[in-house]
Design a protein around this motif. Structure first.
Motif, PDB file in Angstrom:
ATOM      1  N   SER A   1      38.777  12.492 -41.589  1.00  0.00           N
ATOM      2  CA  SER A   1      38.023  13.187 -40.544  1.00  0.00           C
ATOM      3  C   SER A   1      37.737  12.264 -39.373  1.00  0.00           C
ATOM      4  O   SER A   1      37.835  12.666 -38.211  1.00  0.00           O
ATOM      5  CB  SER A   1      36.709  13.731 -41.106  1.00  0.00           C
ATOM      6  N   LEU A   2      37.384  11.028 -39.684  1.00  0.00           N
ATOM      7  CA  LEU A   2      37.118  10.073 -38.605  1.00  0.00           C
ATOM      8  C   LEU A   2      38.388   9.743 -37.828  1.00  0.00           C
ATOM      9  O   LEU A   2      38.350   9.570 -36.609  1.00  0.00           O
ATOM     10  CB  LEU A   2      36.486   8.801 -39.160  1.00  0.00           C
ATOM     11  N   LEU A   3      39.521   9.663 -38.526  1.00  0.00           N
ATOM     12  CA  LEU A   3      40.786   9.374 -37.857  1.00  0.00           C
ATOM     13  C   LEU A   3      41.192  10.514 -36.922  1.00  0.00           C
ATOM     14  O   LEU A   3      41.809  10.290 -35.886  1.00  0.00           O
ATOM     15  CB  LEU A   3      41.895   9.141 -38.877  1.00  0.00           C
ATOM     16  N   CYS A   4      40.854  11.730 -37.296  1.00  0.00           N
ATOM     17  CA  CYS A   4      41.269  12.916 -36.538  1.00  0.00           C
ATOM     18  C   CYS A   4      40.256  13.350 -35.491  1.00  0.00           C
ATOM     19  O   CYS A   4      40.508  14.300 -34.749  1.00  0.00           O
ATOM     20  CB  CYS A   4      41.527  14.072 -37.507  1.00  0.00           C
ATOM     21  N   THR A   5      39.116  12.704 -35.433  1.00  0.00           N
ATOM     22  CA  THR A   5      38.064  13.096 -34.509  1.00  0.00           C
ATOM     23  C   THR A   5      37.877  12.032 -33.445  1.00  0.00           C
ATOM     24  O   THR A   5      37.598  10.881 -33.777  1.00  0.00           O
ATOM     25  CB  THR A   5      36.730  13.278 -35.274  1.00  0.00           C
ATOM     26  N   PRO A   6      38.029  12.400 -32.170  1.00  0.00           N
ATOM     27  CA  PRO A   6      37.719  11.422 -31.139  1.00  0.00           C
ATOM     28  C   PRO A   6      36.246  11.041 -31.241  1.00  0.00           C
ATOM     29  O   PRO A   6      35.391  11.889 -31.464  1.00  0.00           O
ATOM     30  CB  PRO A   6      37.988  12.160 -29.834  1.00  0.00           C
ATOM     31  N   GLY A   7      35.974   9.793 -31.146  1.00  0.00           N
ATOM     32  CA  GLY A   7      34.588   9.371 -31.271  1.00  0.00           C
ATOM     33  C   GLY A   7      34.414   7.926 -30.876  1.00  0.00           C
ATOM     34  O   GLY A   7      35.269   7.347 -30.207  1.00  0.00           O
ATOM     35  N   PRO A   8      33.330   7.349 -31.336  1.00  0.00           N
ATOM     36  CA  PRO A   8      33.013   5.985 -30.931  1.00  0.00           C
ATOM     37  C   PRO A   8      34.061   4.968 -31.372  1.00  0.00           C
ATOM     38  O   PRO A   8      34.132   3.889 -30.833  1.00  0.00           O
ATOM     39  CB  PRO A   8      31.654   5.714 -31.593  1.00  0.00           C
ATOM     40  N   TRP A   9      34.887   5.317 -32.364  1.00  0.00           N
ATOM     41  CA  TRP A   9      35.888   4.364 -32.838  1.00  0.00           C
ATOM     42  C   TRP A   9      37.262   4.683 -32.267  1.00  0.00           C
ATOM     43  O   TRP A   9      38.252   4.121 -32.679  1.00  0.00           O
ATOM     44  CB  TRP A   9      35.945   4.362 -34.360  1.00  0.00           C
ATOM     45  N   GLY A  10      37.329   5.635 -31.361  1.00  0.00           N
ATOM     46  CA  GLY A  10      38.598   5.970 -30.734  1.00  0.00           C
ATOM     47  C   GLY A  10      39.616   6.506 -31.733  1.00  0.00           C
ATOM     48  O   GLY A  10      40.794   6.233 -31.610  1.00  0.00           O
ATOM     49  N   GLY A  11      39.155   7.261 -32.707  1.00  0.00           N
ATOM     50  CA  GLY A  11      40.077   7.833 -33.689  1.00  0.00           C
ATOM     51  C   GLY A  11      40.428   6.872 -34.805  1.00  0.00           C
ATOM     52  O   GLY A  11      41.302   7.167 -35.601  1.00  0.00           O
ATOM     53  N   LEU A  12      39.789   5.717 -34.869  1.00  0.00           N
ATOM     54  CA  LEU A  12      40.076   4.770 -35.936  1.00  0.00           C
ATOM     55  C   LEU A  12      38.910   4.707 -36.912  1.00  0.00           C
ATOM     56  O   LEU A  12      37.764   4.617 -36.505  1.00  0.00           O
ATOM     57  CB  LEU A  12      40.314   3.364 -35.374  1.00  0.00           C
TER      58      LEU A  12
ATOM     59  N   LEU B   1      29.915  14.769 -43.022  1.00  0.00           N
ATOM     60  CA  LEU B   1      30.862  15.699 -42.429  1.00  0.00           C
ATOM     61  C   LEU B   1      30.265  17.096 -42.370  1.00  0.00           C
ATOM     62  O   LEU B   1      29.704  17.578 -43.351  1.00  0.00           O
ATOM     63  CB  LEU B   1      32.155  15.752 -43.251  1.00  0.00           C
ATOM     64  N   GLY B   2      30.413  17.735 -41.234  1.00  0.00           N
ATOM     65  CA  GLY B   2      29.958  19.111 -41.087  1.00  0.00           C
ATOM     66  C   GLY B   2      31.032  20.081 -41.549  1.00  0.00           C
ATOM     67  O   GLY B   2      32.174  19.698 -41.827  1.00  0.00           O
ATOM     68  N   ASP B   3      30.702  21.360 -41.620  1.00  0.00           N
ATOM     69  CA  ASP B   3      31.639  22.382 -42.080  1.00  0.00           C
ATOM     70  C   ASP B   3      32.859  22.507 -41.174  1.00  0.00           C
ATOM     71  O   ASP B   3      33.948  22.825 -41.633  1.00  0.00           O
ATOM     72  CB  ASP B   3      30.942  23.737 -42.183  1.00  0.00           C
ATOM     73  N   SER B   4      32.680  22.269 -39.888  1.00  0.00           N
ATOM     74  CA  SER B   4      33.796  22.414 -38.950  1.00  0.00           C
ATOM     75  C   SER B   4      34.523  21.094 -38.709  1.00  0.00           C
ATOM     76  O   SER B   4      35.306  20.980 -37.790  1.00  0.00           O
ATOM     77  CB  SER B   4      33.291  23.001 -37.634  1.00  0.00           C
ATOM     78  N   GLY B   5      34.270  20.094 -39.538  1.00  0.00           N
ATOM     79  CA  GLY B   5      34.988  18.832 -39.429  1.00  0.00           C
ATOM     80  C   GLY B   5      34.311  17.778 -38.589  1.00  0.00           C
ATOM     81  O   GLY B   5      34.752  16.640 -38.558  1.00  0.00           O
ATOM     82  N   GLU B   6      33.225  18.160 -37.878  1.00  0.00           N
ATOM     83  CA  GLU B   6      32.523  17.156 -37.072  1.00  0.00           C
ATOM     84  C   GLU B   6      31.721  16.249 -38.014  1.00  0.00           C
ATOM     85  O   GLU B   6      31.440  16.603 -39.150  1.00  0.00           O
ATOM     86  CB  GLU B   6      31.614  17.807 -36.032  1.00  0.00           C
ATOM     87  N   PHE B   7      31.387  15.087 -37.528  1.00  0.00           N
ATOM     88  CA  PHE B   7      30.615  14.183 -38.370  1.00  0.00           C
ATOM     89  C   PHE B   7      29.394  13.683 -37.622  1.00  0.00           C
ATOM     90  O   PHE B   7      29.332  13.685 -36.408  1.00  0.00           O
ATOM     91  CB  PHE B   7      31.463  13.014 -38.872  1.00  0.00           C
ATOM     92  N   SER B   8      28.418  13.304 -38.408  1.00  0.00           N
ATOM     93  CA  SER B   8      27.226  12.696 -37.831  1.00  0.00           C
ATOM     94  C   SER B   8      26.955  11.398 -38.577  1.00  0.00           C
ATOM     95  O   SER B   8      27.447  11.187 -39.693  1.00  0.00           O
ATOM     96  CB  SER B   8      26.024  13.644 -37.944  1.00  0.00           C
ATOM     97  N   HIS B   9      26.195  10.551 -37.958  1.00  0.00           N
ATOM     98  CA  HIS B   9      25.934   9.238 -38.509  1.00  0.00           C
ATOM     99  C   HIS B   9      24.531   8.827 -38.114  1.00  0.00           C
ATOM    100  O   HIS B   9      24.157   8.935 -36.956  1.00  0.00           O
ATOM    101  CB  HIS B   9      26.967   8.259 -37.944  1.00  0.00           C
ATOM    102  N   GLU B  10      23.750   8.421 -39.087  1.00  0.00           N
ATOM    103  CA  GLU B  10      22.381   8.002 -38.818  1.00  0.00           C
ATOM    104  C   GLU B  10      22.146   6.655 -39.497  1.00  0.00           C
ATOM    105  O   GLU B  10      22.546   6.459 -40.644  1.00  0.00           O
ATOM    106  CB  GLU B  10      21.406   9.046 -39.363  1.00  0.00           C
ATOM    107  N   ALA B  11      21.496   5.755 -38.812  1.00  0.00           N
ATOM    108  CA  ALA B  11      21.279   4.411 -39.354  1.00  0.00           C
ATOM    109  C   ALA B  11      20.332   4.454 -40.554  1.00  0.00           C
ATOM    110  O   ALA B  11      19.405   5.252 -40.615  1.00  0.00           O
ATOM    111  CB  ALA B  11      20.711   3.492 -38.277  1.00  0.00           C
ATOM    112  N   VAL B  12      20.586   3.577 -41.518  1.00  0.00           N
ATOM    113  CA  VAL B  12      19.723   3.422 -42.690  1.00  0.00           C
ATOM    114  C   VAL B  12      19.502   1.927 -42.910  1.00  0.00           C
ATOM    115  O   VAL B  12      20.393   1.116 -42.640  1.00  0.00           O
ATOM    116  CB  VAL B  12      20.333   4.111 -43.939  1.00  0.00           C
ATOM    117  N   GLN B  13      18.340   1.583 -43.366  1.00  0.00           N
ATOM    118  CA  GLN B  13      17.988   0.186 -43.617  1.00  0.00           C
ATOM    119  C   GLN B  13      18.338  -0.196 -45.057  1.00  0.00           C
ATOM    120  O   GLN B  13      18.332   0.653 -45.948  1.00  0.00           O
ATOM    121  CB  GLN B  13      16.491  -0.034 -43.376  1.00  0.00           C
TER     122      GLN B  13
END
Length: 147
Positions: free
Chosen positions: A130-141, A67-79
Motif C-alpha cells: 500500500s505504501l509503495l502504491c500510494t504517493p506520500g511522504p516517501w515518494g512511493g517507497l 490502512l483504510g478501507d480504500s487503501g489510504e494510510f494514516s500514521h501517528e507517532a507513538v513513544q
C-alpha cells in the motif's frame, strides 16, 4: 499493584504453566482500550518477521501505520514507553542496541501459536505494498522495506 497485599494475592494465583501465563497476558493485551491492541500486535508481527532487528525508530513508525478501507494510510507517532505498555512486558527495549525485541525466546514461540508467521508476513506485505502504491511522504517507497 498498589500494595504488598495485592502482590501476594497475585503471586498466590499464578498460572500453572508458562503457556497459561502468556495466555493471560495475551488476553490482557487484546482487551486494552484504544489502539493499544493494534500497536502490540503490529509490533509482534514486525519483530517476528524481520530478518534483522529493526531500529527502535523504524519499529515505532511501522507499528503505527494504519490502512483504510480504500487503501489510504494514516500514521501517528507513538513513544517507546507507550509501545512497551501496550505489549505488557512481552517486548523490551534494548537501549544499548536501540532495538525492541521479545523479552525471551519463549515469547516468540508462544506468539507463533496466536500469530502464525505466514499471517504476519501477509499483513506486513499489505502495508508495504500500500505504501509503495500510494504517493506520500516517501515518494512511493516503503521506508521499512527499502533499507
Amino acid at each position: 499493584m498498589a500494595t504488598q497485599k495485592d502482590v501476594r494475592r497475585s503471586l498466590e494465583a499464578l498460572p500453572d504453566s508458562l503457556t497459561d501465563a502468556y495466555g493471560e497476558i495475551y488476553k490482557r493485551i487484546l482487551t486494552q482500550k484504544g489502539s493499544a491492541p493494534r500497536l502490540a500486535l503490529n509490533a509482534f508481527r514486525w519483530i517476528q518477521c524481520s530478518y534483522e532487528p529493526l531500529r527502535s525508530e523504524t519499529l515505532l513508525d511501522a507499528v503505527t501505520v494504519e490502512l483504510g478501507d480504500s487503501g489510504e494510510f494514516s500514521h501517528e507517532a507513538v513513544q517507546p514507553n507507550d509501545l512497551l505498555k501496550a505489549c505488557q512486558n512481552l517486548l523490551i527495549l534494548d537501549k544499548r542496541l536501540n532495538v525492541f525485541r521479545f523479552a525471551h525466546l519463549s515469547v516468540d514461540e508462544y506468539l507463533e501459536t496466536r500469530l502464525p508467521k505466514v499471517g504476519s508476513h501477509s499483513e506486513i506485505a499489505k502495508v508495504c505494498l500500500s505504501l509503495l502504491c500510494t504517493p506520500g511522504p516517501w515518494g512511493g517507497l516503503c521506508p521499512w522495506c527499502s533499507g
